[in-house]
Structure formats: structure tokens, C-alpha cells
Design a protein around this motif. Structure first.
Motif, PDB file in Angstrom:
ATOM      1  N   ASP A  25     -12.720  37.960 -29.237  1.00 56.60           N
ATOM      2  CA  ASP A  25     -11.296  38.309 -29.230  1.00 56.60           C
ATOM      3  C   ASP A  25     -10.464  37.030 -29.207  1.00 56.60           C
ATOM      4  O   ASP A  25     -10.614  36.188 -28.322  1.00 56.60           O
ATOM      5  N   ALA A  26      -9.556  36.887 -30.169  1.00 55.08           N
ATOM      6  CA  ALA A  26      -8.762  35.659 -30.283  1.00 55.08           C
ATOM      7  C   ALA A  26      -7.727  35.524 -29.183  1.00 55.08           C
ATOM      8  O   ALA A  26      -7.214  34.428 -28.950  1.00 55.08           O
ATOM      9  N   LEU A  27      -7.405  36.613 -28.503  1.00 58.20           N
ATOM     10  CA  LEU A  27      -6.330  36.554 -27.518  1.00 58.20           C
ATOM     11  C   LEU A  27      -6.652  35.605 -26.366  1.00 58.20           C
ATOM     12  O   LEU A  27      -5.785  34.864 -25.899  1.00 58.20           O
ATOM     13  N   GLY A  28      -7.899  35.597 -25.913  1.00 58.24           N
ATOM     14  CA  GLY A  28      -8.262  34.717 -24.808  1.00 58.24           C
ATOM     15  C   GLY A  28      -8.034  33.253 -25.133  1.00 58.24           C
ATOM     16  O   GLY A  28      -7.327  32.545 -24.397  1.00 58.24           O
ATOM     17  N   PRO A  29      -8.615  32.743 -26.232  1.00 56.45           N
ATOM     18  CA  PRO A  29      -8.360  31.349 -26.601  1.00 56.45           C
ATOM     19  C   PRO A  29      -6.888  31.049 -26.856  1.00 56.45           C
ATOM     20  O   PRO A  29      -6.426  29.937 -26.589  1.00 56.45           O
ATOM     21  N   LEU A  30      -6.143  32.023 -27.378  1.00 52.31           N
ATOM     22  CA  LEU A  30      -4.723  31.788 -27.618  1.00 52.31           C
ATOM     23  C   LEU A  30      -3.969  31.588 -26.307  1.00 52.31           C
ATOM     24  O   LEU A  30      -3.117  30.704 -26.195  1.00 52.31           O
ATOM     25  N   VAL A  31      -4.289  32.406 -25.304  1.00 55.55           N
ATOM     26  CA  VAL A  31      -3.620  32.247 -24.003  1.00 55.55           C
ATOM     27  C   VAL A  31      -3.993  30.902 -23.389  1.00 55.55           C
ATOM     28  O   VAL A  31      -3.123  30.141 -22.940  1.00 55.55           O
ATOM     29  N   VAL A  32      -5.293  30.586 -23.371  1.00 58.37           N
ATOM     30  CA  VAL A  32      -5.737  29.314 -22.789  1.00 58.37           C
ATOM     31  C   VAL A  32      -5.118  28.145 -23.549  1.00 58.37           C
ATOM     32  O   VAL A  32      -4.592  27.196 -22.948  1.00 58.37           O
ATOM     33  N   GLY A  33      -5.175  28.210 -24.882  1.00 56.93           N
ATOM     34  CA  GLY A  33      -4.664  27.112 -25.693  1.00 56.93           C
ATOM     35  C   GLY A  33      -3.173  26.915 -25.549  1.00 56.93           C
ATOM     36  O   GLY A  33      -2.690  25.777 -25.431  1.00 56.93           O
ATOM     37  N   ARG A  34      -2.418  28.011 -25.526  1.00 55.45           N
ATOM     38  CA  ARG A  34      -0.963  27.880 -25.388  1.00 55.45           C
ATOM     39  C   ARG A  34      -0.591  27.300 -24.026  1.00 55.45           C
ATOM     40  O   ARG A  34       0.367  26.529 -23.909  1.00 55.45           O
ATOM     41  N   CYS A  35      -1.331  27.656 -22.992  1.00 54.62           N
ATOM     42  CA  CYS A  35      -1.072  27.069 -21.676  1.00 54.62           C
ATOM     43  C   CYS A  35      -1.344  25.569 -21.698  1.00 54.62           C
ATOM     44  O   CYS A  35      -0.582  24.782 -21.133  1.00 54.62           O
ATOM     45  N   LEU A  36      -2.424  25.168 -22.347  1.00 54.61           N
ATOM     46  CA  LEU A  36      -2.729  23.746 -22.461  1.00 54.61           C
ATOM     47  C   LEU A  36      -1.657  23.026 -23.279  1.00 54.61           C
ATOM     48  O   LEU A  36      -1.263  21.895 -22.945  1.00 54.61           O
TER      49      LEU A  36
END
Length: 453
Positions: free
Chosen positions: A90-101
Motif C-alpha cells: 500500500d503506497a499510503l504508508g510510505p507517502l505518510v512517512v516520506g511526507r513527514c520526513l
């Protein structure tokens, strides 16, 4: 950058089904129950749900999205990582982590998160959202690296450049002005061709372009050898490749390139002459000669990889090059249209398709609230026709077209409209993209919006 077929039905290679760009379809973040928006107000209910089912991947990712929307990135990252353990595809997890970074300016770490996902799930729905963020982060990192290198130029000048690191400068194009965009495209394809040879570490075209931008050399044409050496030191490249394409309105086309070494030595130019329609074949032969000047002879297997990389359709490559130019100046609307044109001209030009999807997401992101994460629901491409308006909001239009060898064989599209049931911005009509000229492709967009309370 190898072109590969992504046609849905192998028995009908010309039939490409798609959803038109536009549809800003607001959906829930992995949750059942139909369209909706993730809100921080859901946090208590999601916590209760997870207390009963702590390994519910959908709930974990929705919870992470709600925390992100509430500005609680520290906790959102931890929860998203748990969700990624359950639903890694699911792309949502990496998107949340990446946007926070990204918010924390930890761009290198964000890039690693996105790259790790793309390594395993590049063909999954939602990958275009990751690809879009990856491109944005790559661009920001390149600019930061260029500024840092210039600030440390005196120091870097004392450190020997890496002998196996190679950078390709933008190719100077003279003659017919219609081919000027090939400056970016030829540099890109030369870079990716040489990157297929494990002997060399290639400097990304974006990094070279960012440095030239900081030096105010983007419009200067071909740089002199002394400047090429300076650029090489700044990007830590032991060799710089300078190319020149002479494309007159009539007559023979010439493509040539020379290697500028870190000590200022310039090799004799390698040259390929031929008809303009054979320009991309000439580029492949030129890459073989450049590698030879760099002291490397391609194996039969490497030559085959180079020959298969990219497209041999000049119209598709020219449109792709125009897309690179548009994207370099931050014009994702135009870039999306040009990439779509390239994908339509050569349906097997997979890199153009990927670039189109990422640019489409970037267009949607630019229209979104800061608390929105945008991904893509479809990977198919269609040619809607000349002068088509692509609405960005409220309506999802699906079209099926038979793309034949010539425009005269293209059948009329049939369309169905599906109301999304949600508006992304109140009191404003949905903006549109008007595509003029060559028919272009388009695809559906899913915008996952995390509404602030």
C-alpha cells in the motif's frame, strides 16, 4: 529506461483503456465504506478499532493518515511503519512517512523510503504518487547539493574527482529550432544508456542541471572545457560528456560528443552522421564510442541492453524531451500533456508513461490542500483527441479508444461520467487543462485528502 509494453490486453496491443485526467476523486485512505475524507476527529474511533484488532492494516494506515492531518508526524510515522509491515504494497504508508520526513527537511531519508517502495511495488496502484514525490525530492536534493558544492568549491577543488564517475552535460542543439528540446532528452538517454554499464557511476541529469542553474548557465549553450572541468569538480565527476547535435532543416544530421577529463584534457569528438529520422540509432552508436573513449568496451549483453533502452520513435522522444523541459521549470501541466503525447506516439515507451503519471499527480498535488496526499488509481493511457478539456475535479470520465497506426484509424471515444460525490474546494469551479495540438493520453487520479479539524 527500457521501453516495455504495458498494454492491458496482449491479444489487442492497440487497445488502451483509461480514465481521463481529471477526476479528483476524493476517497478514504484504505478504509471501507465508500468515499470520504480522513479527519483527525476519527482518531479516538480508530484507536478503539485498533485496540480490538491491532494488526488491521487498513486501520493502521488510516490512523497514520489522521495523525498526519493533525500535524502529529512523530506518531504518524510510527503508526505508518506498523501499517507498512502489514500492508507493504500500500503506497499510503510510505507517502505518510516520506511526507513527514520532507516536512522535517530530511530529504535523503525521504528519498530512501520512496526508492525502497518503488523497488518492490513500482507496478502497484498508487506507485505514481510515490514516483511523483520521488521526483520532487530528487529535484530539491539536487538544488541543495548544488548550493552546498558551490559553497565548498575551494575545498572540493583540492579533492581528486572520482575517475569512474561520469556526468553528461545538456546536449547543444543547433539548426532547426523545432528540435531544441532534444538538448534535455539526449542528455537523459545518454546518461541512462551509460548507467546500464556497471563500470560507471552516472551523475543524475537533474543534479547537473541544478548546478548549471546555480551558475546561470542553463541558457548558455555549450559550455567551454574549463567550465566543464569546474562542473566536474563540483559534482565529483572524473569525466564530463559534451554533446552537439547539428540538425539542419534539410540535409545530413550530425551527432557528436567528446569527453572532458578532470585535468582539462578533451578527447577527439566521436561522430555519427545520418538522416534525422535515425537520430536515436545514432545516439546508441555514439554511446558505444563514448564508452570506448572512457576506456570501456561493451559486452554483447550490454550492447543489447543499450539498444533496447528508451524508444526509437523520434516523435515520441521529442515530446518526451519537451516534457523534461516543462518539468524542469516546474510546469507539470504542460509536462503531463507532453509525456502523454509521447506515450501515445509509442505505447511501449514505458518511461514516458511513468513520467506522465508522476506529472499528473504533481498537477493534482499543486491543486490540493497542504494536508492532501495524491496518488493514482489507473495506469492506462488513451488519446481523447485534439483540444480536449480535462476537468480537474468532481467528475470521473472513462474513455475507451482504439489507437491505430495512423490518426485516421482512431475510433471515436465513448465516455461515461461518474460523479464522485465530493468537492475538493468549495465555491470554486474545477480548473481545467486544455490540451491543444497532438492528441494526448490521460489517466485517473485519486486524491486522498486528510481534512484538518
Amino acid at each position: 529506461m527500457r521501453a516495455r509494453s504495458t498494454v492491458s490486453d496482449p491479444s489487442s496491443p492497440r487497445r488502451l483503456a483509461a480514465t481521463l485526467l481529471g477526476a479528483a476523486l476524493v476517497v478514504t485512505a484504505c478504509a471501507p465504506g465508500g468515499p470520504g475524507a480522513v479527519s483527525p476527529n476519527e482518531i479516538p474511533a480508530l484507536e478503539q478499532r485498533l485496540a480490538q484488532a491491532p494488526n488491521d492494516g487498513d486501520a493502521l494506515l488510516r490512523y497514520a493518515a489522521a495523525l498526519y492531518a493533525a500535524g502529529r508526524c512523530d506518531t504518524a510515522t510510527v503508526v505508518a511503519q506498523r501499517g507498512m509491515g502489514v500492508k507493504p504494497q500500500d503506497a499510503l504508508g510510505p507517502l505518510v512517512v516520506g511526507r513527514c520526513l520532507e516536512q522535517d527537511q530530511r530529504l535523503d531519508e525521504a528519498h530512501v523510503v520512496y526508492a525502497r517502495y518503488m523497488t518492490s511495488y513500482a507496478d502497484r496502484p498508487g506507485a505514481a504518487g510515490i514516483r511523483s514525490r520521488q521526483g520532487i525530492v530528487r529535484r530539491e536534493r539536487a538544488i541543495a547539493a548544488a548550493r552546498d558544492a558551490l559553497a565548498r568549491e575551494a575545498e572540493l577543488a583540492q579533492v581528486p574527482a572520482e575517475p569512474t564517475t561520469v556526468a553528461v552535460l545538456p546536449v547543444q542543439v543547433v539548426g532547426d529550432s523545432a528540435y531544441q528540446p532534444l538538448s534535455r532528452g539526449l542528455a537523459e538517454i545518454m546518461t541512462t544508456d551509460l548507467a546500464l554499464l556497471e563500470r560507471f557511476r552516472m551523475v543524475e541529469r537533474l543534479q547537473v542541471g541544478a548546478l548549471l542553474g546555480e551558475l546561470n548557465l542553463t541558457q548558455a549553450g555549450r559550455v567551454d572545457p574549463a567550465t566543464a572541468v569546474r562542473v566536474g569538480h563540483l559534482v565529483r565527476a572524473g569525466s564530463m560528456v559534451q554533446g552537439l547535435a547539428t540538425i539542419p532543416p534539410r540535409g545530413t544530421t550530425r551527432l557528436e560528443a567528446a569527453v572532458v577529463r578532470s585535468d582539462g584534457e578533451v578527447t577527439a569528438p566521436a561522430r555519427q552522421d545520418g538522416a534525422v529520422r535515425d537520430l536515436l540509432k545514432m545516439e546508441k552508436q555514439l554511446v558505444v564510442e563514448i564508452a570506448r573513449q572512457l576506456g570501456y568496451e561493451l559486452s554483447a549483453a550490454e550492447l543489447e541492453m543499450v539498444l533496447e533502452n528508451g524508444t526509437q520513435n523520434l516523435a515520441a522522444f521529442l515530446a518526451y524531451s519537451r516534457g523534461l523541459l516543462a518539468e524542469d521549470r516546474g510546469d507539470y501541466r504542460s509536462a503531463a500533456a507532453f509525456y502523454a503525447e509521447a506515450a501515445q506516439a509509442d505505447p511501449n515507451f514505458d518511461v514516458a508513461r511513468d513520467a506522465y503519471e508522476a506529472a499528473t499527480v504533481s498537477v493534482e498535488t499543486s491543486l490540493s490542500l497542504p494536508s492532501a496526499i495524491t496518488t493514482l488509481s489507473s495506469v492506462e493511457v488513451v488519446a481523447p483527441g485534439v483540444g480536449t478539456e480535462l476537468p480537474l475535479g468532481g467528475v470521473l470520465t472513462t474513455t475507451v479508444t482504439d489507437i491505430a497506426a495512423t490518426q485516421s484509424e482512431t475510433t471515436a471515444p465513448t465516455s461515461t461520467q461518474v460523479t464522485s460525490g465530493a468537492q475538493t474546494s468549495a465555491s470554486q469551479p474545477p480548473p481545467t487543462i486544455t490540451v491543444l495540438g497532438t492528441p494526448v493520453a490521460a489517466t485517473g487520479v485519486v486524491r486522498i485528502i486528510f481534512r484538518l479539524p
